[in-house]
Write a protein that holds these residues in place. Structure first.
Motif, short mmCIF file in Angstrom:
data_model
loop_
_atom_site.label_atom_id
_atom_site.label_comp_id
_atom_site.label_asym_id
_atom_site.label_seq_id
_atom_site.Cartn_x
_atom_site.Cartn_y
_atom_site.Cartn_z
N SER A 77 0.84 -1.21 0.00
CA SER A 77 0.00 0.00 0.00
C SER A 77 0.86 1.25 0.00
O SER A 77 0.58 2.22 0.72
N THR A 78 1.89 1.24 -0.80
CA THR A 78 2.87 2.32 -0.82
C THR A 78 3.10 2.81 -2.24
O THR A 78 3.20 2.01 -3.17
N VAL A 79 3.16 4.12 -2.37
CA VAL A 79 3.50 4.75 -3.65
C VAL A 79 4.81 5.52 -3.46
O VAL A 79 5.02 6.16 -2.43
N TYR A 80 5.66 5.42 -4.45
CA TYR A 80 6.97 6.07 -4.40
C TYR A 80 7.07 7.13 -5.48
O TYR A 80 6.48 7.00 -6.56
N LEU A 81 7.85 8.15 -5.20
CA LEU A 81 8.21 9.13 -6.21
C LEU A 81 9.74 9.24 -6.20
O LEU A 81 10.31 9.82 -5.28
N GLN A 82 10.35 8.64 -7.20
CA GLN A 82 11.80 8.73 -7.34
C GLN A 82 12.12 10.00 -8.09
O GLN A 82 11.66 10.19 -9.22
N MET A 83 12.90 10.86 -7.46
CA MET A 83 13.22 12.16 -8.04
C MET A 83 14.73 12.24 -8.28
O MET A 83 15.51 12.19 -7.33
N ASP A 84 15.12 12.31 -9.53
CA ASP A 84 16.52 12.38 -9.92
C ASP A 84 16.82 13.72 -10.57
O ASP A 84 15.92 14.44 -10.99
N SER A 85 18.10 14.03 -10.65
CA SER A 85 18.55 15.28 -11.28
C SER A 85 17.77 16.48 -10.73
O SER A 85 17.26 17.32 -11.49
N LEU A 86 17.68 16.54 -9.43
CA LEU A 86 16.86 17.57 -8.80
C LEU A 86 17.42 18.96 -9.05
O LEU A 86 18.65 19.16 -9.15
N LYS A 87 16.50 19.91 -9.15
CA LYS A 87 16.83 21.30 -9.42
C LYS A 87 16.28 22.18 -8.29
O LYS A 87 15.32 21.79 -7.63
N PRO A 88 16.84 23.35 -8.10
CA PRO A 88 16.30 24.24 -7.05
C PRO A 88 14.82 24.52 -7.20
O PRO A 88 14.11 24.66 -6.19
N GLU A 89 14.34 24.56 -8.43
CA GLU A 89 12.91 24.83 -8.64
C GLU A 89 12.02 23.65 -8.26
O GLU A 89 10.79 23.77 -8.29
N ASP A 90 12.60 22.52 -7.88
CA ASP A 90 11.81 21.40 -7.36
C ASP A 90 11.53 21.55 -5.86
O ASP A 90 10.80 20.75 -5.28
N THR A 91 12.11 22.57 -5.27
CA THR A 91 11.91 22.81 -3.84
C THR A 91 10.45 23.07 -3.52
O THR A 91 9.77 23.81 -4.24
N GLY A 92 9.98 22.47 -2.42
CA GLY A 92 8.62 22.68 -1.99
C GLY A 92 8.18 21.60 -1.04
O GLY A 92 8.94 20.67 -0.72
N VAL A 93 6.93 21.72 -0.60
CA VAL A 93 6.32 20.67 0.20
C VAL A 93 5.60 19.73 -0.75
O VAL A 93 4.81 20.17 -1.59
N TYR A 94 5.89 18.46 -0.64
CA TYR A 94 5.29 17.44 -1.50
C TYR A 94 4.21 16.70 -0.72
O TYR A 94 4.45 16.21 0.38
N TYR A 95 3.03 16.65 -1.33
CA TYR A 95 1.87 16.03 -0.70
C TYR A 95 1.45 14.78 -1.47
O TYR A 95 1.38 14.80 -2.71
N CYS A 96 1.12 13.75 -0.73
CA CYS A 96 0.53 12.56 -1.30
C CYS A 96 -0.99 12.73 -1.29
O CYS A 96 -1.55 13.25 -0.31
N VAL A 97 -1.65 12.33 -2.37
CA VAL A 97 -3.10 12.52 -2.50
C VAL A 97 -3.74 11.23 -3.01
O VAL A 97 -3.07 10.41 -3.65
N ALA A 98 -5.02 11.09 -2.75
CA ALA A 98 -5.73 9.91 -3.21
C ALA A 98 -7.19 10.22 -3.48
O ALA A 98 -7.77 11.12 -2.85
N VAL A 99 -7.75 9.47 -4.40
CA VAL A 99 -9.18 9.58 -4.69
C VAL A 99 -9.64 8.27 -5.34
O VAL A 99 -8.86 7.63 -6.06
N ALA A 100 -10.88 7.92 -5.09
CA ALA A 100 -11.47 6.75 -5.74
C ALA A 100 -11.98 7.21 -7.09
O ALA A 100 -13.13 7.64 -7.21
N GLY A 101 -11.11 7.17 -8.09
CA GLY A 101 -11.51 7.69 -9.40
C GLY A 101 -10.35 7.68 -10.35
O GLY A 101 -9.58 6.72 -10.41
N HIS A 102 -10.22 8.77 -11.08
CA HIS A 102 -9.21 8.86 -12.14
C HIS A 102 -8.14 9.89 -11.77
O HIS A 102 -8.40 10.84 -11.03
N CYS A 103 -6.96 9.69 -12.34
CA CYS A 103 -5.89 10.66 -12.14
C CYS A 103 -6.27 12.00 -12.76
O CYS A 103 -6.91 12.06 -13.82
N SER A 104 -5.84 13.05 -12.09
CA SER A 104 -6.13 14.41 -12.54
C SER A 104 -5.03 15.33 -12.05
O SER A 104 -4.45 15.09 -10.99
N ARG A 105 -4.80 16.40 -12.80
CA ARG A 105 -3.80 17.38 -12.38
C ARG A 105 -4.40 18.41 -11.42
O ARG A 105 -3.69 19.31 -10.97
#
Length: 123
Positions: A77-105
């Motif tokens: 029951s785990t999702v991973y986000l592998q982040m490579d070649s990180l840039k300063p603009e990737d800085t931020g708080v990263y949130y995990c989200v879920a919904v019973a449905g379809h992926c959306s931006r």
């Protein structure tokens, strides 16, 4: 209810890597998509990526394509986000989200959010 707990954030130099983890618990996750959003200081939250139960993945930002990889271990029951070649603009708080449905931006799609994990990319 679905509970989401993120981990794996931290401070990394430009060009480095981090792997974020999101452990989900609560209801059966068979019909849930799980994704990642991020929010930089002074900016709105933006969708990063999402994955379905059958491993179908979506990347919502052109800036992360080819650098970030989302994956899902249904047995854990785990999702991973592998982040490579990180840039300063990737800085931020990263949130995990879920919904019973379809992926959306769009943030409004998701009704379950984790507490967030800080990622800082700096020299």
């Amino acid at each position: 209810q679905v509970q989401l707990v993120e981990s794996g954030g931290g401070l990394v130099h430009p060009g480095g890597s981090l792997r974020l983890s999101c452990v989900a618990s609560g209801k059966s996750l068979d019909f849930y998509v799980i994704g990642w959003f991020r929010q930089a200081p002074g900016k709105e939250r933006e969708g990063v990526s999402c994955i379905t139960n059958s491993q179908g993945s979506s990347y919502f930002l052109d800036s992360v394509k080819g650098r970030f990889t989302i994956s899902r271990d249904n047995a854990k029951s785990t999702v991973y986000l592998q982040m490579d070649s990180l840039k300063p603009e990737d800085t931020g708080v990263y949130y995990c989200v879920a919904v019973a449905g379809h992926c959306s931006r769009y943030a409004s799609t998701y009704n379950y959010w984790g507490q967030g994990t800080q990622v800082t990319v700096s020299a």
